[in-house]
Design a protein around this motif. Structure first.
Motif, short mmCIF file in Angstrom:
data_model
loop_
_atom_site.label_atom_id
_atom_site.label_comp_id
_atom_site.label_asym_id
_atom_site.label_seq_id
_atom_site.Cartn_x
_atom_site.Cartn_y
_atom_site.Cartn_z
N ALA A 211 0.84 -1.20 0.00
CA ALA A 211 0.00 0.00 0.00
C ALA A 211 0.87 1.25 0.00
O ALA A 211 0.63 2.20 -0.77
N HIS A 212 1.90 1.27 0.84
CA HIS A 212 2.81 2.43 0.86
C HIS A 212 3.53 2.57 -0.48
O HIS A 212 3.69 3.69 -0.98
N PHE A 213 3.94 1.45 -1.05
CA PHE A 213 4.63 1.50 -2.35
C PHE A 213 3.73 2.14 -3.41
O PHE A 213 4.15 3.02 -4.15
N LEU A 214 2.48 1.71 -3.45
CA LEU A 214 1.56 2.22 -4.47
C LEU A 214 1.15 3.66 -4.21
O LEU A 214 0.73 4.35 -5.14
N LEU A 215 1.31 4.12 -2.98
CA LEU A 215 1.08 5.53 -2.66
C LEU A 215 2.32 6.38 -2.94
O LEU A 215 2.27 7.60 -2.89
N GLY A 216 3.44 5.73 -3.22
CA GLY A 216 4.68 6.46 -3.44
C GLY A 216 5.44 6.74 -2.16
O GLY A 216 6.39 7.51 -2.16
N ASN A 217 5.05 6.11 -1.06
CA ASN A 217 5.73 6.27 0.23
C ASN A 217 6.80 5.19 0.35
O ASN A 217 6.64 4.21 1.07
N TYR A 218 7.89 5.38 -0.37
CA TYR A 218 8.87 4.32 -0.51
C TYR A 218 9.63 4.02 0.77
O TYR A 218 9.94 2.85 1.04
N ALA A 219 9.93 5.02 1.59
CA ALA A 219 10.63 4.76 2.84
C ALA A 219 9.76 3.90 3.76
O ALA A 219 10.24 2.96 4.39
N ASP A 220 8.48 4.22 3.83
CA ASP A 220 7.55 3.43 4.64
C ASP A 220 7.39 2.02 4.06
O ASP A 220 7.25 1.05 4.81
N SER A 221 7.40 1.92 2.76
CA SER A 221 7.31 0.62 2.11
C SER A 221 8.51 -0.25 2.45
O SER A 221 8.37 -1.42 2.81
N VAL A 222 9.70 0.32 2.36
CA VAL A 222 10.92 -0.41 2.70
C VAL A 222 10.84 -0.91 4.13
O VAL A 222 11.11 -2.09 4.41
N GLU A 223 10.44 -0.04 5.03
CA GLU A 223 10.35 -0.42 6.44
C GLU A 223 9.38 -1.58 6.65
O GLU A 223 9.69 -2.55 7.34
N ALA A 224 8.21 -1.50 6.03
CA ALA A 224 7.20 -2.55 6.20
C ALA A 224 7.69 -3.88 5.61
O ALA A 224 7.50 -4.94 6.23
N TYR A 225 8.31 -3.84 4.44
CA TYR A 225 8.81 -5.08 3.84
C TYR A 225 9.96 -5.67 4.65
O TYR A 225 10.09 -6.89 4.75
N GLU A 226 10.81 -4.84 5.23
CA GLU A 226 11.89 -5.37 6.06
C GLU A 226 11.32 -6.12 7.26
O GLU A 226 11.82 -7.19 7.62
N VAL A 227 10.27 -5.59 7.86
CA VAL A 227 9.64 -6.28 8.99
C VAL A 227 8.97 -7.56 8.51
O VAL A 227 9.10 -8.62 9.14
N ALA A 228 8.26 -7.50 7.39
CA ALA A 228 7.61 -8.70 6.85
C ALA A 228 8.62 -9.82 6.65
O ALA A 228 8.35 -10.98 6.97
N LEU A 229 9.80 -9.46 6.17
CA LEU A 229 10.82 -10.46 5.88
C LEU A 229 11.48 -11.02 7.13
O LEU A 229 12.05 -12.10 7.09
N ARG A 230 11.33 -10.33 8.25
CA ARG A 230 11.81 -10.93 9.51
C ARG A 230 10.96 -12.15 9.87
O ARG A 230 11.46 -13.09 10.47
N TYR A 231 9.69 -12.11 9.50
CA TYR A 231 8.77 -13.20 9.82
C TYR A 231 8.69 -14.24 8.71
O TYR A 231 8.42 -15.40 8.98
N GLU A 232 8.88 -13.82 7.47
CA GLU A 232 8.86 -14.73 6.31
C GLU A 232 10.06 -14.41 5.43
O GLU A 232 9.91 -13.79 4.37
#
Length: 115
Positions: free
Chosen positions: A36-57
């Motif tokens: 959602a952040h990526f598609l809004l153009g909020n790339y820093a927030d997108s990076v942060e969310a994906y980094e957390v997602a990858l801690r779990y998967e």
């Protein structure tokens, strides 16, 4: 996922945040937040969310791919002189005064969703 398919990205951010308030270790909610952040153009927030997602998967290929895309977009913004936290331009974000929109990002719908 439905909100992303309907291109209601701001609502998808809020929905993901509600899910994470209930279950902070839910990797899919972190990934949806990242998309959602990526598609809004909020790339820093997108990076942060994906980094957390990858801690779990850590082996989630969709999250790995979008993390790299978000990092590339963020680097490009920073090289162009943007601050990189919001994708540049867009409407004010009611959560913290940042701006949303602008910068939009490729992809769409629920690309990368798995399981």
């Amino acid at each position: 996922a439905a909100l992303l398919s309907l291109q209601r990205f701001e609502d998808a951010v809020a929905d993901s945040e509600r899910s994470l308030a209930l279950r902070p270790d839910y990797a899919k909610a972190h990934a949806r937040l990242g998309l959602a952040h990526f598609l809004l153009g909020n790339y820093a927030d997108s990076v942060e969310a994906y980094e957390v997602a990858l801690r779990y998967e850590p082996d989630n290929r969709a999250s790995l791919g979008y993390l790299e895309k978000a990092r590339r977009k963020l680097r490009a913004l920073r090289l162009a002189g943007e601050d990189g936290g919001d994708g540049g331009g867009g409407a004010p974000d009611r959560r913290g005064g940042r701006r949303r929109g602008g910068g939009g990002g490729g992809g769409g719908g629920c690309v990368g969703e798995s399981g």
